[in-house]
Design a protein around this motif. Sequence first.
Motif, PDB file in Angstrom:
ATOM      1  N   LEU A 248      18.120  61.511  30.870  1.00 15.58           N
ATOM      2  CA  LEU A 248      19.308  61.061  31.578  1.00 15.58           C
ATOM      3  C   LEU A 248      19.723  59.678  31.090  1.00 15.58           C
ATOM      4  CD1 LEU A 248      18.491  62.165  35.247  1.00 15.58           C
ATOM      5  CD2 LEU A 248      19.858  63.373  33.536  1.00 15.58           C
ATOM      6  N   ALA A 249      21.000  59.430  31.195  1.00 15.73           N
ATOM      7  CA  ALA A 249      21.516  58.121  30.804  1.00 15.73           C
ATOM      8  C   ALA A 249      20.993  57.053  31.752  1.00 15.73           C
ATOM      9  CB  ALA A 249      23.037  58.135  30.794  1.00 15.73           C
ATOM     10  N   GLU A 250      20.895  55.846  31.251  1.00 14.44           N
ATOM     11  CA  GLU A 250      20.366  54.748  32.051  1.00 14.44           C
ATOM     12  C   GLU A 250      21.260  54.488  33.245  1.00 14.44           C
ATOM     13  OE1 GLU A 250      19.004  50.061  31.497  1.00 14.44           O
ATOM     14  OE2 GLU A 250      19.718  51.235  29.776  1.00 14.44           O
ATOM     15  N   GLY A 251      20.634  54.421  34.410  1.00 14.13           N
ATOM     16  CA  GLY A 251      21.367  54.184  35.638  1.00 14.13           C
ATOM     17  C   GLY A 251      21.904  55.429  36.297  1.00 14.13           C
ATOM     18  N   GLU A 252      21.752  56.594  35.667  1.00 12.70           N
ATOM     19  CA  GLU A 252      22.244  57.843  36.246  1.00 12.70           C
ATOM     20  C   GLU A 252      21.295  58.300  37.356  1.00 12.70           C
ATOM     21  OE1 GLU A 252      24.418  61.866  34.543  1.00 12.70           O
ATOM     22  OE2 GLU A 252      23.110  60.682  33.253  1.00 12.70           O
ATOM     23  N   ASN A 253      21.860  58.774  38.458  1.00 10.69           N
ATOM     24  CA  ASN A 253      21.082  59.170  39.634  1.00 10.69           C
ATOM     25  C   ASN A 253      20.401  60.505  39.369  1.00 10.69           C
ATOM     26  OD1 ASN A 253      19.968  59.484  42.134  1.00 10.69           O
ATOM     27  ND2 ASN A 253      21.913  59.832  43.210  1.00 10.69           N
ATOM     28  N   ILE A 254      19.069  60.509  39.401  1.00 12.09           N
ATOM     29  CA  ILE A 254      18.318  61.737  39.121  1.00 12.09           C
ATOM     30  C   ILE A 254      18.479  62.756  40.237  1.00 12.09           C
ATOM     31  CG2 ILE A 254      16.175  60.970  40.216  1.00 12.09           C
ATOM     32  CD1 ILE A 254      14.662  62.317  37.930  1.00 12.09           C
ATOM     33  N   ASP A 255      18.809  62.291  41.469  1.00 15.88           N
ATOM     34  CA  ASP A 255      18.967  63.223  42.582  1.00 15.88           C
ATOM     35  C   ASP A 255      20.152  64.151  42.385  1.00 15.88           C
ATOM     36  OD1 ASP A 255      16.774  62.167  43.847  1.00 15.88           O
ATOM     37  OD2 ASP A 255      17.936  60.714  45.015  1.00 15.88           O
ATOM     38  N   ALA A 256      21.069  63.781  41.487  1.00 15.63           N
ATOM     39  CA  ALA A 256      22.219  64.642  41.220  1.00 15.63           C
ATOM     40  C   ALA A 256      21.858  65.822  40.334  1.00 15.63           C
ATOM     41  CB  ALA A 256      23.345  63.828  40.572  1.00 15.63           C
ATOM     42  N   TYR A 257      20.654  65.811  39.791  1.00 18.20           N
ATOM     43  CA  TYR A 257      20.198  66.896  38.909  1.00 18.20           C
ATOM     44  C   TYR A 257      18.857  67.411  39.434  1.00 18.20           C
ATOM     45  CZ  TYR A 257      23.639  64.609  35.933  1.00 18.20           C
ATOM     46  OH  TYR A 257      24.791  64.040  35.447  1.00 18.20           O
ATOM     47  N   PRO A 258      18.881  68.325  40.399  1.00 18.69           N
ATOM     48  CA  PRO A 258      17.627  68.792  41.018  1.00 18.69           C
ATOM     49  C   PRO A 258      16.677  69.444  40.019  1.00 18.69           C
ATOM     50  CG  PRO A 258      19.486  70.182  41.665  1.00 18.69           C
ATOM     51  CD  PRO A 258      20.059  68.987  40.981  1.00 18.69           C
ATOM     52  N   GLU A 259      17.200  70.122  38.988  1.00 22.42           N
ATOM     53  CA  GLU A 259      16.320  70.734  37.985  1.00 22.42           C
ATOM     54  C   GLU A 259      15.542  69.673  37.222  1.00 22.42           C
ATOM     55  OE1 GLU A 259      19.555  71.134  38.095  1.00 22.42           O
ATOM     56  OE2 GLU A 259      20.063  73.250  38.432  1.00 22.42           O
ATOM     57  N   TYR A 260      16.233  68.600  36.867  1.00 26.78           N
ATOM     58  CA  TYR A 260      15.570  67.528  36.127  1.00 26.78           C
ATOM     59  C   TYR A 260      14.554  66.814  37.025  1.00 26.78           C
ATOM     60  CZ  TYR A 260      15.149  64.033  32.443  1.00 26.78           C
ATOM     61  OH  TYR A 260      14.677  63.243  31.428  1.00 26.78           O
ATOM     62  N   ALA A 261      14.916  66.618  38.302  1.00 23.65           N
ATOM     63  CA  ALA A 261      13.989  65.965  39.238  1.00 23.65           C
ATOM     64  C   ALA A 261      12.734  66.810  39.438  1.00 23.65           C
ATOM     65  CB  ALA A 261      14.689  65.720  40.570  1.00 23.65           C
ATOM     66  N   LEU A 262      12.907  68.128  39.500  1.00 25.28           N
ATOM     67  CA  LEU A 262      11.748  69.007  39.665  1.00 25.28           C
ATOM     68  C   LEU A 262      10.860  68.965  38.424  1.00 25.28           C
ATOM     69  CD1 LEU A 262      10.524  71.070  41.672  1.00 25.28           C
ATOM     70  CD2 LEU A 262      11.758  72.859  40.435  1.00 25.28           C
ATOM     71  N   HIS A 263      11.481  68.917  37.259  1.00 26.91           N
ATOM     72  CA  HIS A 263      10.724  68.824  36.008  1.00 26.91           C
ATOM     73  C   HIS A 263       9.922  67.522  35.950  1.00 26.91           C
ATOM     74  CE1 HIS A 263       9.639  68.926  31.821  1.00 26.91           C
ATOM     75  NE2 HIS A 263      10.471  67.945  31.505  1.00 26.91           N
ATOM     76  N   GLU A 264      10.522  66.434  36.359  1.00 23.85           N
ATOM     77  CA  GLU A 264       9.824  65.148  36.391  1.00 23.85           C
ATOM     78  C   GLU A 264       8.645  65.189  37.362  1.00 23.85           C
ATOM     79  OE1 GLU A 264      10.474  62.031  34.761  1.00 23.85           O
ATOM     80  OE2 GLU A 264      11.516  63.413  33.396  1.00 23.85           O
ATOM     81  N   TYR A 265       8.838  65.865  38.498  1.00 21.95           N
ATOM     82  CA  TYR A 265       7.748  65.949  39.478  1.00 21.95           C
ATOM     83  C   TYR A 265       6.600  66.799  38.951  1.00 21.95           C
ATOM     84  CZ  TYR A 265       5.113  67.883  43.371  1.00 21.95           C
ATOM     85  OH  TYR A 265       4.094  68.314  44.175  1.00 21.95           O
ATOM     86  N   PHE A 266       6.901  67.906  38.305  1.00 26.12           N
ATOM     87  CA  PHE A 266       5.848  68.780  37.787  1.00 26.12           C
ATOM     88  C   PHE A 266       4.948  68.042  36.794  1.00 26.12           C
ATOM     89  CE2 PHE A 266       8.393  72.932  38.594  1.00 26.12           C
ATOM     90  CZ  PHE A 266       7.904  72.974  39.886  1.00 26.12           C
ATOM     91  N   GLN A 267       5.464  67.080  36.119  1.00 27.18           N
ATOM     92  CA  GLN A 267       4.670  66.330  35.149  1.00 27.18           C
ATOM     93  C   GLN A 267       3.682  65.389  35.822  1.00 27.18           C
ATOM     94  OE1 GLN A 267       6.944  65.126  31.387  1.00 27.18           O
ATOM     95  NE2 GLN A 267       8.636  65.497  32.805  1.00 27.18           N
ATOM     96  N   THR A 268       3.792  65.211  37.133  1.00 26.99           N
ATOM     97  CA  THR A 268       2.869  64.338  37.870  1.00 26.99           C
ATOM     98  C   THR A 268       1.798  65.125  38.622  1.00 26.99           C
ATOM     99  OG1 THR A 268       4.211  64.295  39.914  1.00 26.99           O
ATOM    100  CG2 THR A 268       4.782  62.713  38.175  1.00 26.99           C
ATOM    101  N   LEU A 269       1.668  66.421  38.379  1.00 30.98           N
ATOM    102  CA  LEU A 269       0.731  67.256  39.128  1.00 30.98           C
ATOM    103  C   LEU A 269      -0.716  67.071  38.685  1.00 30.98           C
ATOM    104  CD1 LEU A 269       2.725  70.627  39.362  1.00 30.98           C
ATOM    105  CD2 LEU A 269       2.361  68.931  41.172  1.00 30.98           C
ATOM    106  N   ASN A 270      -0.937  66.441  37.551  1.00 30.43           N
ATOM    107  CA  ASN A 270      -2.281  66.232  37.008  1.00 30.43           C
ATOM    108  C   ASN A 270      -2.982  67.551  36.672  1.00 30.43           C
ATOM    109  OD1 ASN A 270      -2.105  63.364  37.295  1.00 30.43           O
ATOM    110  ND2 ASN A 270      -2.626  63.559  39.455  1.00 30.43           N
ATOM    111  N   VAL A 271      -2.199  68.577  36.324  1.00 31.76           N
ATOM    112  CA  VAL A 271      -2.709  69.861  35.851  1.00 31.76           C
ATOM    113  C   VAL A 271      -1.916  70.227  34.601  1.00 31.76           C
ATOM    114  CG1 VAL A 271      -3.405  70.656  38.147  1.00 31.76           C
ATOM    115  CG2 VAL A 271      -1.108  71.198  37.285  1.00 31.76           C
ATOM    116  N   PRO A 272      -2.454  71.096  33.743  1.00 33.37           N
ATOM    117  CA  PRO A 272      -1.682  71.510  32.566  1.00 33.37           C
ATOM    118  C   PRO A 272      -0.328  72.093  32.969  1.00 33.37           C
ATOM    119  CG  PRO A 272      -3.962  72.232  32.372  1.00 33.37           C
ATOM    120  CD  PRO A 272      -3.812  71.686  33.756  1.00 33.37           C
TER     121      PRO A 272
END
Length: 338
Positions: A248-272
């Motif tokens: 995402l562009a700098e300063g762009e609100n991630i909440d406007a892109y739920p797919e991208y926000a979910l992808h970012e969260y999945f990367q914090t699960l500490n599992v493959p």
Amino acid sequence: MQTLLLASGLGEHWGLAQAWPLMLLPLAVLPWLFTGQLNFPHPALQELPEDPLSTWLDRVWKMALSVFILALSLALSGPYLKSQYVEKVGRGAHVMIVLDRSASMNEPFVKKGGALARVPKMEVARNVLKKLVAQGHDDLMGMVTFSTSPILAAPLGNDRAFVQAALDATEAGGMGFTAVARGLGMALDYFADQPVTGARAMVLVSDGGAHLDGKTQDMLRAMFMRQQASLYWIYLRSESGVSLKQSLAEGENIDAYPEYALHEYFQTLNVPYRVYEAESPEAVMAAVRDISKLKNKPTRYLEPVSRRDLSQYAYGLAWLAAAVLMAMFGLELKRWQS
């Protein structure tokens, strides 16, 4: 008598269809109590020399008759092996498919283009997942579908026909919203209280994301770590959907892109975790082929074995004993030859 009546329920792995034929078992001692030999009018049989062969033939005759009675009694009682589970070892994984059935899955990948591209995403996902299920011969598989609420479509097991039927049921189309967290949570619950005997994989097939609050995120993260499950997300990107390959562009609100926000969260699960962004039916097929290779690891599973009738073996033994008796009856001397 009470013991005979309860015999059909005794034994951890075996049983009897009926107990009354066991009352015939004592008849097996009758051949040893009565000779059953023919009498010949000869004045001095006592003076004949001993014949060891005849003695042994007489014993074989009695044993064959006793075996015939015993085998026939057991065959009539209907012995069987009870249904049980047999542990097997193969190569595969424990796989839970989490399929999105929200209304957006009824839409095609793109509104324009070839006929294949205009096929609804649900139909593409269903056809490709059926190939994945057919390939995993040693995998334990189950499926959860979700829209506004999750539904267990097929429990985790080795029944391929069950999962295939659950996929066929998705032809009714989707409706409602995308409750990703509830679908993943239900699927993870089926790993609970089960020994880790193989690789565990969650295959999420969805075209959209959802906003997860902090409490939900912490709960899912703890469940993934506790169940030691890997996550594969087949992201069915629609024409208007955001690409997860671009930042995402700098300063762009991630909440406007739920797919991208979910992808970012999945990367914090500490599992493959791995995401497959599919923009066409061909890309979905390529993602499934890749997943089928990644889960090729040793696994143990229990396979149900149905009840097995054993009376055929007892009948076979009775027929064998009857054949011996018939052969010996043909050798028996019917009259004295002077």
